[in-house]
Design a protein around this motif. Structure first.
Motif, PDB file in Angstrom:
ATOM      1  N   GLY A 299     -47.393  81.078 -63.104  1.00 33.85           N
ATOM      2  CA  GLY A 299     -48.046  80.860 -61.819  1.00 33.85           C
ATOM      3  C   GLY A 299     -49.550  80.933 -61.913  1.00 33.85           C
ATOM      4  O   GLY A 299     -50.267  80.146 -61.283  1.00 33.85           O
TER       5      GLY A 299
ATOM      6  N   ALA B 271     -51.949  77.721 -61.192  1.00 33.84           N
ATOM      7  CA  ALA B 271     -52.870  77.820 -60.060  1.00 33.84           C
ATOM      8  C   ALA B 271     -54.308  77.568 -60.489  1.00 33.84           C
ATOM      9  O   ALA B 271     -55.063  76.872 -59.804  1.00 33.84           O
ATOM     10  N   TYR B 272     -54.705  78.106 -61.629  1.00 35.04           N
ATOM     11  CA  TYR B 272     -56.096  77.938 -62.052  1.00 35.04           C
ATOM     12  C   TYR B 272     -56.394  76.515 -62.485  1.00 35.04           C
ATOM     13  O   TYR B 272     -57.436  75.952 -62.139  1.00 35.04           O
TER      14      TYR B 272
ATOM     15  N   HIS C 208     -56.682  74.478 -59.462  1.00 35.20           N
ATOM     16  CA  HIS C 208     -57.945  74.796 -58.795  1.00 35.20           C
ATOM     17  C   HIS C 208     -59.109  74.039 -59.436  1.00 35.20           C
ATOM     18  O   HIS C 208     -59.952  73.465 -58.736  1.00 35.20           O
TER      19      HIS C 208
ATOM     20  N   GLY D 263     -55.669  72.422 -56.210  1.00 36.39           N
ATOM     21  CA  GLY D 263     -55.139  73.731 -55.875  1.00 36.39           C
ATOM     22  C   GLY D 263     -55.398  74.111 -54.433  1.00 36.39           C
ATOM     23  O   GLY D 263     -55.813  73.280 -53.612  1.00 36.39           O
ATOM     24  N   PRO D 264     -55.174  75.387 -54.111  1.00 34.79           N
ATOM     25  CA  PRO D 264     -55.380  75.862 -52.743  1.00 34.79           C
ATOM     26  C   PRO D 264     -56.862  75.914 -52.383  1.00 34.79           C
ATOM     27  O   PRO D 264     -57.731  75.703 -53.220  1.00 34.79           O
TER      28      PRO D 264
ATOM     29  N   PHE E 195     -58.105  80.985 -53.545  1.00 31.31           N
ATOM     30  CA  PHE E 195     -58.059  81.225 -54.978  1.00 31.31           C
ATOM     31  C   PHE E 195     -58.923  82.419 -55.360  1.00 31.31           C
ATOM     32  O   PHE E 195     -58.587  83.157 -56.292  1.00 31.31           O
TER      33      PHE E 195
ATOM     34  N   LEU F 179     -56.776  85.266 -55.121  1.00 31.34           N
ATOM     35  CA  LEU F 179     -55.862  85.329 -56.257  1.00 31.34           C
ATOM     36  C   LEU F 179     -56.531  85.970 -57.467  1.00 31.34           C
ATOM     37  O   LEU F 179     -55.976  86.864 -58.108  1.00 31.34           O
TER      38      LEU F 179
ATOM     39  N   TRP G  17     -49.324  86.510 -58.134  1.00 30.92           N
ATOM     40  CA  TRP G  17     -50.159  85.383 -58.539  1.00 30.92           C
ATOM     41  C   TRP G  17     -50.246  84.306 -57.459  1.00 30.92           C
ATOM     42  O   TRP G  17     -51.004  83.364 -57.584  1.00 30.92           O
ATOM     43  N   ASN G  18     -49.392  84.393 -56.433  1.00 34.34           N
ATOM     44  CA  ASN G  18     -49.402  83.371 -55.387  1.00 34.34           C
ATOM     45  C   ASN G  18     -50.386  83.729 -54.292  1.00 34.34           C
ATOM     46  O   ASN G  18     -50.608  84.893 -53.982  1.00 34.34           O
ATOM     47  N   THR G  19     -50.942  82.695 -53.657  1.00 31.11           N
ATOM     48  CA  THR G  19     -51.920  82.942 -52.610  1.00 31.11           C
ATOM     49  C   THR G  19     -51.251  83.290 -51.293  1.00 31.11           C
ATOM     50  O   THR G  19     -51.879  83.832 -50.390  1.00 31.11           O
TER      51      THR G  19
END
Length: 396
Positions: free
Chosen positions: A59, A63-64, A67, A72-73, A78, A81, A387-389
């Protein structure tokens, strides 16, 4: 920011790498721990056995990379995160030099899983992703260690168990004081410590526990005995008043905003522990603050710290408490699961969640559906979901 040469490569290969992250993480952990068995003390046995630890790395990497490529979010999410990971790493005593070892095994695992598809250019691009991430974490962790006055090479402090108190039929509290007579470390309500438990079989395991009372002369952790749990079982069965435990300094990013905005504390099970700390602190320092406390548990005999929260609430000018038990027929409580539509949420309230991931996901979704803004809902979770936002239920 990714280099001009690496950005299109990472963007193009992200779906492929993402689809194989589970396998990559598996090869990474299996190889690294087999060749460096001393690192097993850093990772939870149960998380390794269930694959949770591997999912955590997958995760974070996904995610990174997303990003960096703009897929990503929201960047603010982030940032949360990264902060969560850095706080957790400091509580575990992670050192900067360990990132070199991790990077070597992680990128080696990418090559093992994807084989000839990994060209030198792709390998270089993903090496850049890793080191951008590692550098950001190393910098943040260095600042956190400095602020806590901690040497990353010697992160543990001996604490004496002052008292051990039964809170529920499967939950006990340990009141702890530094063994050298120094003042208890300062912390913000909502933070946690890591217990480095030296188990009877000669191994060491690390577990994080939220601090369950307001800052003061001692620290307190409240531990539920998890069936088969190596550390919780050890603490319940082998640790008593007068014994010593090794603790980290307090860390964690789920901290109480110290203002006068209304406060909604929503917990389930042993997730009540950071809420107890927050409510105790508010009752001592801001008794005019409006607070709503919501808790869910299986039954009253499993509801830890219930009387204490009621006593803290009684010191506030405005306090409402709602309880749901899965068992029926308990006077003064509701039956079943928490109904988010029944939670009183004052205007501009800060909402804090702590409990099992599916519980938090359901409550968060319900509150968002009622119009509570994302930046007003904060949560704590231990395990791969860190690890999740946003908290989400793990598919079966």
């Amino acid at each position: 920011m990714l280099s001009a040469a690496s950005a299109p490569i990472v963007e193009a290969t992200l779906p492929i790498v993402g689809a194989h992250l589970g396998a990559i993480s598996g090869v990474f952990y299996d190889t690294m721990l087999a060749e460096n068995p001393e690192l097993r003390n850093l990772f939870s046995r149960s998380a390794q056995a269930t694959g949770e630890q591997k999912n955590a790395l997958a995760g974070a990497v996904a995610a990174y990379a997303a990003h960096l490529t703009g897929a990503g979010p929201d960047p603010r999410m982030f940032d949360h995160l990264v902060e969560r990971i850095a706080q957790r790493h400091c509580a575990l005593g992670i050192r900067a030099e360990q990132y070199t070892l991790v990077g070597r095994y992680l990128l080696g695992a990418v090559g093992t899983v994807l084989g000839n598809a990994v060209t030198p250019e792709i390998a270089a691009a993903w090496d850049e992703v890793y080191w951008l991430f590692a550098t950001r974490l190393i910098g943040r962790e260095a600042r956190l260690y400095a602020r806590a006055d901690v040497d990353a090479g010697a992160p543990w402090q001996e604490h004496t168990v002052v008292t051990k108190v039964t809170e529920a039929h499967d939950t006990v509290s340990f009141v702890l004081a530094p063994a050298d007579g120094a003042p208890a470390p300062a912390f913000r309500p909502g933070q946690y410590v890591t217990v480095a438990a030296d188990l009877p079989d000669g191994t060491r395991q690390l577990r994080q526990y939220s601090l369950s009372q307001a800052p003061g002369h001692t620290l307190r952790i409240t531990v539920r005995h998890v069936p088969g749990g190596a550390v919780s079982g050890y603490l319940h069965e082998h640790v008593s008043a007068g014994d010593t435990l090794r603790l980290s300094r307090p860390f964690g990013d789920l901290v109480l905003r110290d203002d006068d905005s209304p406060l909604v504390l929503v917990s389930a099970g042993v997730g009540i522990t950071p809420m107890a700390s927050m409510l105790d602190h508010v009752a001592r320092s801001r008794p005019t603050r409006e607070v709503v406390a919501v808790h869910a548990d299986r039954s009253p005999d499993r509801h830890a710290l219930r009387a204490e929260l009621a006593a803290s609430g009684a010191r506030l000018r405005s306090f409402r408490s709602l309880t749901w038990y899965e068992e029926s027929g308990v006077p003064g409580s509701r039956t079943g699961l928490v109904d988010p539509d029944a939670i009183p949420v004052p205007d501009d309230a800060d909402v804090y969640l702590c409990g099992p991931v599916p519980f938090m996901a359901a409550v968060r979704a319900g509150l968002r559906g009622r119009g509570v803004s994302e930046d007003r809902i904060r949560y704590e979770v231990f395990g791969s979901e860190q690890w999740n936002t946003t908290p989400r239920a793990v598919p079966a």
